[in-house]
Motif scaffolding. Structure first.
Motif, PDB file in Angstrom:
ATOM      1  N   VAL A 102       0.875  -1.430   0.030  1.00 22.32           N
ATOM      2  CA  VAL A 102      -0.094   0.301   0.178  1.00 22.32           C
ATOM      3  C   VAL A 102       0.219   0.934   0.181  1.00 22.32           C
ATOM      4  O   VAL A 102       0.395   2.491  -0.514  1.00 22.32           O
ATOM      5  N   LEU A 105       2.220   1.499  -3.155  1.00 29.05           N
ATOM      6  CA  LEU A 105       0.640   2.440  -3.778  1.00 29.05           C
ATOM      7  C   LEU A 105       0.399   3.738  -4.280  1.00 29.05           C
ATOM      8  O   LEU A 105       0.550   4.434  -5.070  1.00 29.05           O
ATOM      9  N   THR A 136      -2.914  -2.420  -6.554  1.00 29.66           N
ATOM     10  CA  THR A 136      -3.740  -2.900  -5.911  1.00 29.66           C
ATOM     11  C   THR A 136      -4.279  -4.287  -6.237  1.00 29.66           C
ATOM     12  O   THR A 136      -5.210  -4.307  -5.532  1.00 29.66           O
ATOM     13  N   ARG A 137      -4.269  -4.671  -7.607  1.00 26.06           N
ATOM     14  CA  ARG A 137      -4.436  -5.938  -7.624  1.00 26.06           C
ATOM     15  C   ARG A 137      -4.184  -6.761  -6.901  1.00 26.06           C
ATOM     16  O   ARG A 137      -4.281  -7.875  -6.168  1.00 26.06           O
TER      17      ARG A 137
END
Length: 158
Positions: A102, A105, A136-137
């Protein structure tokens, strides 16, 4: 057939996007152009001015991209930070930010936002968004990095 590992693929795209972003920021220092100047701009074809003259609504962006290359410098710093996370030194592999998909990301989204503002960085913004989609995937599928499994919960001597 094997299983597609999303965070590994996103890591390769992220490294490419970050190298491209640093390189674009470097070129943006020398050839300063606000990419979105055509929005609200006026086309001029006179003896003194040719091309698109940005509108008054673009003045803040012109100040931080053309006058002072702040956006280019920030995009270079973010790109180097992403490269330090993606291709870490051995001591960095023990840090929690290395394990966090995260965090990567979020850095990629910041890089995409910064690099889309100046002309040389538009491709880096596109590649950063593609890498962010890959991460994200990976987060949605619950993927965990192999290196992260090994060093999770290890503490020093008490």
């Amino acid at each position: 057939m094997g299983v597609f590992i999303w965070h590994e693929w996103a890591r390769f795209v992220s490294v490419f996007a970050s190298v491209y972003g640093v390189w674009a920021g470097f070129w943006g220092l020398f050839f300063r152009k606000f990419f979105w100047d055509f929005v609200g701009g006026v086309r001029m074809n006179t003896a003194t001015q040719k091309g698109i003259i940005p509108g008054a609504n673009a003045a803040p962006f012109l100040a931080i991209i053309v006058t002072i290359p702040l956006i280019q410098i920030l995009s270079m710093v973010i790109g180097i930070m992403i490269l330090l996370v993606e291709c870490p030194a051995p001591f960095m592999k023990k840090l929690p930010i290395y394990r966090s998909l995260v965090f990567r990301l979020m850095l990629l989204l910041v890089q995409a936002f910064l690099t889309v503002l100046f002309y040389q960085g538009t491709n880096a913004a596109l590649y950063s968004l593609i890498a962010a989609i890959g991460y994200t995937r990976a987060v949605m599928k619950g993927e965990v990095m192999e290196e992260a499994k090994a060093n999770r919960g290890i503490t020093g001597a008490a």
